[in-house]
Scaffold this motif. Structure first.
Motif, PDB file in Angstrom:
ATOM      1  N   PRO A 134       7.444  -7.970  11.503  1.00 60.23           N
ATOM      2  CA  PRO A 134       8.365  -8.847  10.764  1.00 60.23           C
ATOM      3  C   PRO A 134       8.329 -10.292  11.245  1.00 60.23           C
ATOM      4  O   PRO A 134       8.498 -11.223  10.461  1.00 60.23           O
ATOM      5  N   LEU A 157       7.995  -6.964   6.954  1.00 52.20           N
ATOM      6  CA  LEU A 157       9.142  -6.054   7.019  1.00 52.20           C
ATOM      7  C   LEU A 157       8.729  -4.618   6.696  1.00 52.20           C
ATOM      8  O   LEU A 157       9.196  -3.670   7.337  1.00 52.20           O
ATOM      9  N   GLY A 194       6.921  -3.238   9.651  1.00 51.65           N
ATOM     10  CA  GLY A 194       7.894  -3.010  10.715  1.00 51.65           C
ATOM     11  C   GLY A 194       8.736  -1.770  10.473  1.00 51.65           C
ATOM     12  O   GLY A 194       9.009  -1.007  11.403  1.00 51.65           O
ATOM     13  N   ILE A 195       9.143  -1.549   9.236  1.00 52.48           N
ATOM     14  CA  ILE A 195       9.949  -0.360   8.904  1.00 52.48           C
ATOM     15  C   ILE A 195       9.144   0.921   9.124  1.00 52.48           C
ATOM     16  O   ILE A 195       9.651   1.904   9.661  1.00 52.48           O
ATOM     17  N   SER A 218       6.613 -12.293   4.425  1.00 52.46           N
ATOM     18  CA  SER A 218       7.843 -11.727   4.989  1.00 52.46           C
ATOM     19  C   SER A 218       8.045 -10.287   4.524  1.00 52.46           C
ATOM     20  O   SER A 218       8.383  -9.407   5.318  1.00 52.46           O
TER      21      SER A 218
END
Length: 238
Positions: free
Chosen positions: A150, A194, A197-198, A190
């Motif tokens: 992220p 994300l 990252g999730i 972005s």
């Protein structure tokens, strides 16, 4: 009057046709082309995604194999120990390569040389910790990626916004189209960061949950083994 209305309608029709001709059709792009709008920061994010997928599959297969539970194993070990046959008990633990087999094997070998109960239990717990350490390999990387991906995405977006406002300061063109078009392109990084990252965060906690479950099962296994090798009078099986 009718003639005037006819001329007016024809004029409006021609005007509408001219406007329609000047309107540019919607330009549809593929998913790959859309992602490429995100800029250079999508490269490290993509690399992190591939590495995350690799770690997830590799750890999934390894942990699934290592934590397999064979209820018959402890029963076979118990039968051989009660018969006083240490070698057959050891052979029972060698029929697979699960973590429980290695923990039981360590306990049998320690008990076979007449070591006290406390040392047997300690050695089994040490072997269990070794197996847990093997399962946790690579999970630290997932935790790191959950924070780094992220960040790469946000840095990519900020970098893009800086470029947009720099271009505005040079060209003095502050049209909504220029600003919104540039922003949506830069926010792709972005969103990508994300998502990666999730995925990494979810996998990290999923694997840790499975390892914690194995640790609890191991405690039960060690306790059951200690109960097997103890006689009612407190002596160990020879």
């Amino acid at each position: 009057m009718n003639f005037f209305l006819q001329i007016t309608n024809d004029t409006l029709t021609q005007a509408a046709g001219a406007i329609a001709e000047n309107v540019e059709p919607n330009h549809e792009i593929s998913t790959l082309e859309f992602l490429l709008q995100g800029g250079v920061f999508l490269i490290p994010i993509g690399l992190l995604l591939f590495y995350t997928i690799y770690v997830i599959f590799e750890r999934w297969f390894y942990i699934s194999k290592a934590t397999q539970n064979d209820p018959q194993l402890i029963q076979d070990v118990k039968s051989h120990l009660l018969d006083g046959n240490i070698q057959l008990a050891v052979a029972s633990t060698q029929r697979d390569t699960t973590a429980n087999s290695k923990v039981l094997k360590e306990g049998i070998l320690t008990a076979g040389v007449g070591r006290p109960i406390g040392e047997i239990e300690s050695n089994m717990e040490k072997m269990a910790n070794i197996q847990i350490g093997e399962m946790e390999k690579g999970l630290g990387a997932l935790g790191l990626i959950a924070g780094i991906a992220p960040t790469f995405g946000f840095v990519g977006t900020i970098s893009g916004v800086i470029k947009i406002f720099y271009s505005i300061s040079i060209s003095e063109d502050i049209s909504i189209g220029n600003i919104s078009g540039g922003l949506y392109e830069k926010m792709i990084s972005s969103a990508a960061g994300l998502i990666v990252g999730i995925i990494a965060y979810s996998a990290y906690h999923l694997f840790n949950g499975r390892i914690d479950k194995y640790a609890l099962q191991t405690q039960k296994l060690v306790l059951e083994f200690i109960n097997i090798i103890q006689r009612p009078n407190g002596n160990k099986t020879k």
